[in-house]
Design a protein around this motif. Structure first.
Motif, PDB file in Angstrom:
ATOM      1  N   ALA A  97     -72.024 -58.114  -1.392  1.00 16.77           N
ATOM      2  CA  ALA A  97     -72.767 -57.961  -0.144  1.00 16.77           C
ATOM      3  C   ALA A  97     -72.855 -56.478   0.221  1.00 16.77           C
ATOM      4  N   PRO A  98     -73.949 -56.046   0.865  1.00 22.25           N
ATOM      5  CA  PRO A  98     -74.125 -54.628   1.181  1.00 22.25           C
ATOM      6  C   PRO A  98     -72.965 -54.010   1.974  1.00 22.25           C
ATOM      7  N   ALA A  99     -72.451 -54.711   2.993  1.00 19.76           N
ATOM      8  CA  ALA A  99     -71.353 -54.159   3.802  1.00 19.76           C
ATOM      9  C   ALA A  99     -70.090 -53.984   2.967  1.00 19.76           C
ATOM     10  N   ALA A 100     -69.774 -54.985   2.151  1.00 17.05           N
ATOM     11  CA  ALA A 100     -68.598 -54.897   1.280  1.00 17.05           C
ATOM     12  C   ALA A 100     -68.764 -53.761   0.279  1.00 17.05           C
ATOM     13  N   TYR A 101     -69.980 -53.626  -0.251  1.00 18.05           N
ATOM     14  CA  TYR A 101     -70.261 -52.580  -1.234  1.00 18.05           C
ATOM     15  C   TYR A 101     -70.034 -51.183  -0.660  1.00 18.05           C
ATOM     16  N   VAL A 102     -70.652 -50.900   0.471  1.00 23.55           N
ATOM     17  CA  VAL A 102     -70.602 -49.533   1.000  1.00 23.55           C
ATOM     18  C   VAL A 102     -69.189 -49.172   1.448  1.00 23.55           C
ATOM     19  N   LEU A 118     -54.007 -28.055  -2.107  1.00 23.49           N
ATOM     20  CA  LEU A 118     -54.653 -27.451  -0.938  1.00 23.49           C
ATOM     21  C   LEU A 118     -53.840 -27.682   0.333  1.00 23.49           C
ATOM     22  N   PRO A 119     -54.064 -26.850   1.361  1.00 28.31           N
ATOM     23  CA  PRO A 119     -53.369 -27.039   2.642  1.00 28.31           C
ATOM     24  C   PRO A 119     -53.694 -28.403   3.246  1.00 28.31           C
ATOM     25  N   PRO A 120     -52.760 -29.003   3.971  1.00 30.76           N
ATOM     26  CA  PRO A 120     -53.007 -30.320   4.560  1.00 30.76           C
ATOM     27  C   PRO A 120     -54.070 -30.279   5.658  1.00 30.76           C
ATOM     28  N   ALA A 121     -54.915 -31.281   5.667  1.00 33.11           N
ATOM     29  CA  ALA A 121     -55.948 -31.458   6.706  1.00 33.11           C
ATOM     30  C   ALA A 121     -56.579 -32.823   6.453  1.00 33.11           C
ATOM     31  N   PRO A 122     -57.198 -33.424   7.457  1.00 31.87           N
ATOM     32  CA  PRO A 122     -57.875 -34.706   7.231  1.00 31.87           C
ATOM     33  C   PRO A 122     -58.993 -34.571   6.190  1.00 31.87           C
ATOM     34  N   ILE A 123     -59.178 -35.628   5.425  1.00 30.58           N
ATOM     35  CA  ILE A 123     -60.243 -35.682   4.414  1.00 30.58           C
ATOM     36  C   ILE A 123     -61.217 -36.784   4.830  1.00 30.58           C
ATOM     37  N   LEU A 124     -62.499 -36.439   4.889  1.00 32.79           N
ATOM     38  CA  LEU A 124     -63.525 -37.395   5.315  1.00 32.79           C
ATOM     39  C   LEU A 124     -64.476 -37.705   4.169  1.00 32.79           C
ATOM     40  N   CYS A 125     -64.748 -38.996   3.994  1.00 32.99           N
ATOM     41  CA  CYS A 125     -65.741 -39.455   3.025  1.00 32.99           C
ATOM     42  C   CYS A 125     -66.700 -40.413   3.723  1.00 32.99           C
ATOM     43  N   ALA A 126     -67.909 -40.503   3.207  1.00 35.10           N
ATOM     44  CA  ALA A 126     -68.886 -41.455   3.736  1.00 35.10           C
ATOM     45  C   ALA A 126     -69.819 -41.874   2.614  1.00 35.10           C
ATOM     46  N   ASP A 127     -70.413 -43.038   2.785  1.00 35.37           N
ATOM     47  CA  ASP A 127     -71.422 -43.499   1.838  1.00 35.37           C
ATOM     48  C   ASP A 127     -72.456 -44.302   2.614  1.00 35.37           C
ATOM     49  N   THR A 128     -73.706 -44.173   2.212  1.00 36.51           N
ATOM     50  CA  THR A 128     -74.807 -44.854   2.894  1.00 36.51           C
ATOM     51  C   THR A 128     -75.581 -45.694   1.890  1.00 36.51           C
ATOM     52  N   THR A 129     -75.937 -46.902   2.300  1.00 38.01           N
ATOM     53  CA  THR A 129     -76.813 -47.713   1.461  1.00 38.01           C
ATOM     54  C   THR A 129     -77.873 -48.369   2.330  1.00 38.01           C
ATOM     55  N   VAL A 130     -78.960 -48.743   1.693  1.00 43.70           N
ATOM     56  CA  VAL A 130     -80.061 -49.442   2.365  1.00 43.70           C
ATOM     57  C   VAL A 130     -80.098 -50.858   1.820  1.00 43.70           C
ATOM     58  N   ALA A 156     -80.241 -57.602  -0.833  1.00 44.40           N
ATOM     59  CA  ALA A 156     -80.559 -56.677  -1.921  1.00 44.40           C
ATOM     60  C   ALA A 156     -80.181 -55.256  -1.530  1.00 44.40           C
ATOM     61  N   ILE A 157     -79.385 -54.604  -2.377  1.00 40.28           N
ATOM     62  CA  ILE A 157     -78.948 -53.232  -2.145  1.00 40.28           C
ATOM     63  C   ILE A 157     -79.928 -52.275  -2.818  1.00 40.28           C
ATOM     64  N   LEU A 158     -80.494 -51.366  -2.020  1.00 36.50           N
ATOM     65  CA  LEU A 158     -81.410 -50.352  -2.552  1.00 36.50           C
ATOM     66  C   LEU A 158     -80.674 -49.022  -2.552  1.00 36.50           C
ATOM     67  N   GLY A 159     -80.198 -48.631  -3.713  1.00 39.24           N
ATOM     68  CA  GLY A 159     -79.464 -47.377  -3.829  1.00 39.24           C
ATOM     69  C   GLY A 159     -80.409 -46.208  -4.047  1.00 39.24           C
ATOM     70  N   LYS A 160     -79.928 -45.209  -4.757  1.00 37.47           N
ATOM     71  CA  LYS A 160     -80.761 -44.040  -5.044  1.00 37.47           C
ATOM     72  C   LYS A 160     -81.714 -44.379  -6.185  1.00 37.47           C
ATOM     73  N   PRO A 161     -82.996 -44.051  -6.045  1.00 39.00           N
ATOM     74  CA  PRO A 161     -83.944 -44.373  -7.117  1.00 39.00           C
ATOM     75  C   PRO A 161     -83.647 -43.591  -8.387  1.00 39.00           C
ATOM     76  N   GLU A 162     -83.873 -44.245  -9.522  1.00 38.96           N
ATOM     77  CA  GLU A 162     -83.615 -43.595 -10.804  1.00 38.96           C
ATOM     78  C   GLU A 162     -84.704 -42.598 -11.172  1.00 38.96           C
ATOM     79  N   HIS A 163     -85.926 -42.852 -10.682  1.00 39.52           N
ATOM     80  CA  HIS A 163     -87.054 -41.969 -10.985  1.00 39.52           C
ATOM     81  C   HIS A 163     -88.160 -42.261  -9.970  1.00 39.52           C
TER      82      HIS A 163
END
Length: 201
Positions: free
Chosen positions: A48-53, A73-85, A90-97
């Motif tokens: 499912a899209p929510a589980a995937y992202v 490296l010195p300690p500090a918070p690390i932030l990550c994010a991911d976006t999907t449509v 149906a998950i529409l990721g980054k187009p291949e071409h």
């Protein structure tokens, strides 16, 4: 202990701009050339899209935490994010071409889709995560306009083959949710997560 900066483990210039808009000082913590970051974005069967992202974001944060430790490296918070449509399930990721981008945009034209952005922050042993879900309705855009947009090169490297802060804004009839989340970093949720790990906004 007051936290003065964070690490941003993302190549997205939009996420860096949004953090700057929030007044968050950040340093990039990017994958090395020998790290296969794209492999983390593979979709599992029937996912499912929510589980995937959320899964991809957690994997990216795991990799960033390991990278931070390896580099000493010195300690500090690390932030990550991911976006999907997502159009339905149906998950529409980054187009291949370019042809793939045209296919995705033709699917989105005249319909409402979801943009899901997961954010996760880790500081020491503490990890917090959030999910932003927005709905975007595209006008019924014709094939010629889609082809012109794809020819601009903007859709490549973008989930769902478009960037709302770019030329595709002309396709958007209505949004419901977080504009910054659609761009790739929901600022309300991000601010909440940063406060939880001791960052003062």
């Amino acid at each position: 202990m007051k936290v003065g900066f964070i690490y941003l483990a993302s190549q997205s210039p939009r996420r860096a701009q949004l953090l700057t808009q929030l007044g968050v000082r950040h340093e990039l913590l990017l994958a090395a050339p020998d790290e296969d970051a794209e492999a983390l974005e593979a979709v599992m069967k029937s996912e499912a899209p929510a589980a995937y992202v959320q899964r991809v974001t957690a994997l990216k944060l795991d990799a960033a935490v390991a990278r931070h430790r390896r580099l000493g490296l010195p300690p500090a918070p690390i932030l990550c994010a991911d976006t999907t449509v997502a159009l339905g399930r149906a998950i529409l990721g980054k187009p291949e071409h370019a042809r793939d981008a045209q296919r995705m945009l033709a699917l989105l034209a005249g319909h409402t889709h979801r943009v899901l952005t997961a954010v996760a922050v880790q500081h020491g042993q503490r990890r917090h995560a959030a999910l932003s879900v927005s709905r975007v309705h595209f006008a019924a855009v014709g094939a010629a306009r889609i082809a012109d947009y794809v020819a601009s090169g903007e859709p490549l490297g973008k989930a769902g083959a478009y960037a709302i802060q770019g030329r595709a804004a002309a396709f958007v009839e209505h949004i419901s949710g977080s504009h910054s989340g659609i761009m790739g970093l929901p600022m309300f949720e991000t601010a909440q997560l940063l406060r939880k790990v001791g960052f003062t906004l």
